[in-house]
Design an enzyme around this catalytic site. Structure first.
Site: not given
Lengths: 412, 412
Positions: B163-164
């Site tokens: 996600d990051a």
């Protein structure tokens, strides 16, 4: 002709973050020139390696770049590198590095040659200490929150996640500062440390706030999804799956498709809990898992895969790297981000281009990584704009090198 | 006045990747408007939570944004959201989302209102299936390459790394496409899936090539640094440290400062190995560790910390989140990226701003996350440019909401 076509970025780097940033830019169409010593940079032989000893890591991280080999330990070599970094052009004068050296590749020194330079410099930590993904991760706490509940052994991640995250930020910082330069004419130094990237993330994820307000932080929770429901299950065929009930819809889908709504409602009643609340699912996760486990243990993945997909369940299988590469169509030529290409000196294998799809641009053919120094002569001519005799002199003095150049010259 | 000052981005999102992307832009000075349902989005109550039940996650991921609460389940609510996304302005018409809905927030529908729109849409996978960090990670193989050597249990990461990473790419893709729009006048749709981000990374790291050329991929290696030397050690004070010998210099520093060059040379001789070769260190890692372990076991961290730093050893301590927050100056107000601020409804705690330093811009004061709908009236007036009576009507009909608005009106 990618979205960044016309932009030129020079890179002085090693390992993951900055090489990945340069490659991300190259795969969006920018001209990215990486310079290294004629003997190669610190990551020239980084693992994984091919049977012939060549670095597959280096090949992976430098796709689509131009490579110039310069002995930057010599004054003349350094000057040429600076000329390349600061070469004219509205869309040039862009530099990314994790190897900034005072008096040579620091921003102030380079900006004396080109005032509107935009540079992005990644360092270890703000104190000037060395730091790498493998040390930053333990320092901020993730390995102690990873692995089985009840264990006390830290578990480091296998993915260099902080490097990859920092690499994305290097791209973002460069594009943001270049955007500003275009509007206002001024360059600037953009600074970033790997440690600060991780420190900031701890805040963004709410972990610092949790500690401040509750005096606690999360501990190890195995493969459970933190704060809601998500769990891994062993299936009858020996495979293991991950199943998610993070949102209300995911949770309902899971109950519906397994037909376990009734026992789950009974469990909620017994616990006095309302499983529509994600926190209630988290607190009751072991009991919930006890209800779901026999269902999975009695079935092979093939028994439920189709119905799970049809019902929109959020799930996946655990695979080894090899299984993933052999089994997953998303890791095959079926996925348009991949191409089978010949990587000089290594052979033919599946190589990813950019994961982006830009509607205004055709997906470009994936370009392999260069050989070390493959573009030395070309970059000296078309970027540094050195005359032929000077280029010849640099080769003669061994200040620059290029593989096979002698053979090329003899042939021409 | 951050580097992106003047840019306006609208965000329709939930969870990590796109909210993090929007916040990264906001912390660089862009005006970022996130819209949510009046009851909040899917991540409105995401853990970690405060003792009062409010989401610390939401507060962490939405700092510096403007929040507008619109019931986009109503036709009028949807139309207003579209007006806000497509509002005029050279530096506007920028949209990021992981919730794209056909016929409403897909690019084609929005581009009918504003032809030069730039949108970045993050999806689960290219087949349209849902996917989250917790399912993508098992599918591509990392949990099976994480944890102790010899173990067979997969270990999921605690950091939502994909996600990051995807969040950074959303920022990069947006800035790249906006750069192109500025030069050529044309907008475009930028598409990305979480699964493809992970699939591409497997290639970038050389893992696909390794499998293609050797038939193998790496397995679990505990906390060892893959392909060179790096290891965790237990110290006399019960603390555990990570020590790195990735580069030749790191390796030499480590031997010098521990005074173990001689036994290490003897080991190399015994094994017929040359430890200047990083691969030789990897193959001999267990034997190398056996020489280093007693040295660390006989010392407390305080005994060697200073000499390690002086010698430039690359190392760190393993800490829990709580230990890190309590002990590390980089996670304190001593670090200029952090500020102690009041987060409305939650209290006072340490909050990170952007990890970037832009030399051309002062570091901005960290702005807390808004309350849900805090800027509804303002955004309707200054972005959607609705007249007062229409705004009043929308509030009366419950199509939009804002906390404390009735009280504000009575007071004015």
């Amino acid at each position: 002709m990618g979205v960044l076509n016309g932009m030129r970025v020079v890179e002085s780097s090693a390992f993951v973050a900055v090489p990945l940033a340069g490659m991300t830019l190259a795969q969006m169409g920018a001209e990215v020139i990486r310079f290294d010593l004629p003997t190669g940079g610190m990551d020239a032989t980084r693992w994984p390696i091919a049977p012939n000893g060549q670095s597959l890591f280096w090949a992976g991280m430098n796709k689509g770049k131009r490579s110039i080999a310069i002995d930057v330990k010599t004054p003349r070599g350094r000057e040429i590198a600076q000329e390349i970094i600061c070469a004219p052009g509205d869309d040039a004068g862009l530099f990314i590095t994790n190897l900034a050296t005072p008096g040579w590749t620091d921003h102030a020194t380079l900006a004396a040659r080109r005032a509107d330079l935009v540079s992005v410099t990644l360092r270890g930590d703000r104190h000037g200490r060395p730091a790498v993904d493998y040390t930053v991760n333990p320092a901020v706490g993730f390995p102690m929150a990873t692995g089985p509940e009840g264990s006390t052994d830290p578990v480091a991640h296998a993915l260099p996640a902080w490097d990859a995250i920092a690499g994305g930020l290097v791209v973002s910082g460069l594009l943001a500062a270049e955007r500003h330069r275009l509007r206002h004419g001024t360059g600037q130094a953009v600074d970033l440390t790997l440690k600060d990237v991780a420190a900031a993330m701890l805040g963004h994820l709410g972990i610092i706030a949790e500690h401040a307000l509750t005096g606690q932080t999360r501990g190890r929770a195995g493969n459970s999804l933190y704060g809601a429901y998500g769990q891994d299950f062993q299936c009858a065929d020996g495979r293991r799956v991950m199943v998610i009930g993070l949102t209300a819809r995911q949770w309902q889908n899971l109950l519906k498709v397994t037909g376990l709504s009734e026992p789950m409602a009974a469990l909620a009643t017994a616990l006095g809990a309302d499983f529509r609340d994600e926190g209630a699912r988290w607190h009751a996760r072991h009991a919930i898992t006890a209800i779901l486990s026999p269902w999975f243990a009695a079935r092979s993945v093939a028994d439920f895969a189709e119905s799970f997909d049809r019902a929109g369940v959020t799930w996946s299988e655990f695979r080894s790297f090899s299984q993933a590469i052999e089994e997953d169509p998303d890791l095959s030529p079926d996925n348009p981000i991949f191409s089978q290409i010949d990587q000089p000196g290594l052979g033919r294998f599946l190589v990813p281009g950019t994961p982006f799809g830009f509607s205004g641009h055709e997906r470009e053919t994936v370009t392999p990584a260069p050989l070390l120094g493959q573009h030395t002569e070309a970059v000296l001519a078309d970027v540094a704009r050195l005359p032929d005799h000077e280029i010849a002199e640099l080769f003669d003095q061994g200040i620059v090198t290029q593989p096979g150049r002698e053979a090329l010259r003899r042939a021409s």
